[in-house]
Design a protein around this motif. Sequence first.
Motif, mmCIF file in Angstrom:
data_model
loop_
_atom_site.group_PDB
_atom_site.id
_atom_site.type_symbol
_atom_site.label_atom_id
_atom_site.label_comp_id
_atom_site.label_asym_id
_atom_site.label_seq_id
_atom_site.Cartn_x
_atom_site.Cartn_y
_atom_site.Cartn_z
ATOM 1 N N GLY A 1 43.874 36.465 37.158
ATOM 2 C CA GLY A 1 44.315 36.653 35.775
ATOM 3 C C GLY A 1 43.329 36.135 34.752
ATOM 4 O O GLY A 1 42.984 36.845 33.793
ATOM 5 N N TRP A 2 42.833 34.911 34.950
ATOM 6 C CA TRP A 2 41.892 34.350 33.973
ATOM 7 C C TRP A 2 40.556 35.088 34.024
ATOM 8 O O TRP A 2 39.911 35.286 32.983
ATOM 9 N N GLY A 3 40.130 35.517 35.230
ATOM 10 C CA GLY A 3 38.898 36.300 35.321
ATOM 11 C C GLY A 3 39.021 37.638 34.622
ATOM 12 O O GLY A 3 38.090 38.097 33.944
ATOM 13 N N THR A 4 40.178 38.282 34.771
ATOM 14 C CA THR A 4 40.413 39.561 34.095
ATOM 15 C C THR A 4 40.418 39.383 32.579
ATOM 16 O O THR A 4 39.841 40.193 31.838
ATOM 17 N N LEU A 5 41.073 38.323 32.093
ATOM 18 C CA LEU A 5 41.092 38.057 30.656
ATOM 19 C C LEU A 5 39.691 37.769 30.125
ATOM 20 O O LEU A 5 39.351 38.159 29.002
ATOM 21 N N ALA A 6 38.874 37.092 30.928
ATOM 22 C CA ALA A 6 37.488 36.830 30.501
ATOM 23 C C ALA A 6 36.716 38.128 30.331
ATOM 24 O O ALA A 6 35.873 38.248 29.429
ATOM 25 N N ASP A 7 36.983 39.123 31.186
ATOM 26 C CA ASP A 7 36.328 40.424 31.050
ATOM 27 C C ASP A 7 36.881 41.209 29.864
ATOM 28 O O ASP A 7 36.128 41.844 29.111
ATOM 29 N N LEU A 8 38.206 41.188 29.693
ATOM 30 C CA LEU A 8 38.832 41.999 28.646
ATOM 31 C C LEU A 8 38.655 41.400 27.257
ATOM 32 O O LEU A 8 38.460 42.139 26.275
ATOM 33 N N LEU A 9 38.731 40.090 27.151
ATOM 34 C CA LEU A 9 38.640 39.411 25.850
ATOM 35 C C LEU A 9 37.282 38.715 25.742
ATOM 36 O O LEU A 9 36.337 39.266 25.234
ATOM 37 N N SER A 10 37.223 37.490 26.238
ATOM 38 C CA SER A 10 35.955 36.765 26.305
ATOM 39 C C SER A 10 36.151 35.561 27.200
ATOM 40 O O SER A 10 37.294 35.140 27.470
ATOM 41 N N LEU A 11 35.033 34.985 27.660
ATOM 42 C CA LEU A 11 35.107 33.800 28.512
ATOM 43 C C LEU A 11 35.782 32.650 27.776
ATOM 44 O O LEU A 11 36.654 31.968 28.327
ATOM 45 N N SER A 12 35.407 32.427 26.525
ATOM 46 C CA SER A 12 35.989 31.324 25.750
ATOM 47 C C SER A 12 37.486 31.506 25.577
ATOM 48 O O SER A 12 38.267 30.545 25.711
ATOM 49 N N THR A 13 37.926 32.729 25.287
ATOM 50 C CA THR A 13 39.355 32.984 25.093
ATOM 51 C C THR A 13 40.136 32.690 26.367
ATOM 52 O O THR A 13 41.215 32.086 26.333
#
Length: 416
Positions: free
Chosen positions: A371-383
């Motif tokens: 989940g966090w890896g997917t969010l890093a791709d979709l949004l940004s690493l910082s987010t």
Amino acid sequence: MSGWRASLMATGGTLAPFRHSAFRAIWTANLFSAIGSSVQSVGAAWLMTDLTGSHRLVAMVQSSVTLPIMALGLVAGAIADNFDRRRVMLAAQIAMLLASAVLAAMTFEGMIGPTALLVLTLALGCGTALNSPAWQASVRVQVGPEDLPQAISLNTIAFNLARSIGPAVGGLLISLSNIAAAFALNSVSFIAMIWVLWRWRPEAPTPARQPILPSIRAGLQFCFTSSPLRKVLLRGFVIGFGIAGYQALIPVVVRERLHGSEFDFGVNLCAFGLGSILVSLVLPQLRRRYGTERVVAMGTFGFALPLAVLPLLDHVWQALPLAFSAGIGWAACLTTLNVAMQFRSPDAILGRCLSTYSAVTFGGMALGAWGWGTLADLLSLSTALFLAAGWLLLVLVAFPFLAPLPKPHEGRIEAG
């Protein structure tokens, strides 16, 4: 000095389990094996950053290790309760040696790609899933119930000592040689544990065989009808989901944001391990003085702080204190929850109870890593890092009310 040493070795002392020869031998062999596994983890995570620019695939290296514990943990727990635990551990260690050797050979020959890397780390995760319940359930046989909390803490220290030494060794080895050498070192590290297990002859009753599926059902029924255990399991899942943000994304943070090398990555993991070791030495005293709930709260905050601050940094050295804090959080949360589970599980189904805890907690980590890896791709690493920190702060504030951890004698089962 002799009086101080005697107090540490006395029943209930921090080093008391080392009075037992079986525990000493297995602890030492496990330390070497864990160092090899830490070296391999560094190599796999760093290799994936070479093979792909996808944050999700880098995070999936962490998932490939923890997902089998979720998927196979319950079956492994039933196996641990129905078969000779020593033989189960032997089979798992031999299987992991073979998988690690194949990974080393393929990497040396330049045949490894993202898919093959994930498949082989998944195979190592399957070996860990099979080994873990049998190993954890065998600790009682090694030391007896009076030294069990200290034995669990010492096993955590071994694990985190390996996480301190292994990453630094792995980073140095990769920088001086290549990643295949790190994988080869992991293969060799299994030999000591295989030798110790081969020679160990524990005095344990022969387990009463039951069909696997009814065995799993009985273990699940006990865990989920026990109010204290339900709370431990729920806390393990939500904390595991949150801390996966750090575990899965730290390779990307070091490489992309902090512009560090493989050695810098290893040093960060070294600081993580040191934090875990130091807090593990005093965890029994902290639990007695402050209680389980406060110790787990301290550990949860220990992970939330690094996740919140990492996006604001621009130098590798700045991340070292945060890695140390995350290491404290790891040991404070997971060791404390493991102790709570051990003391509330009957010996006859101990493997199944511990495998349920591992499946739930590491399942949370596997889902969190994805989940966090997917969010890093979709949004940004910082987010993604900020959101993971927010999740843990929510757990810190809300779950003492939603699922308070059991009191010292609530649901406790005294081993016979």
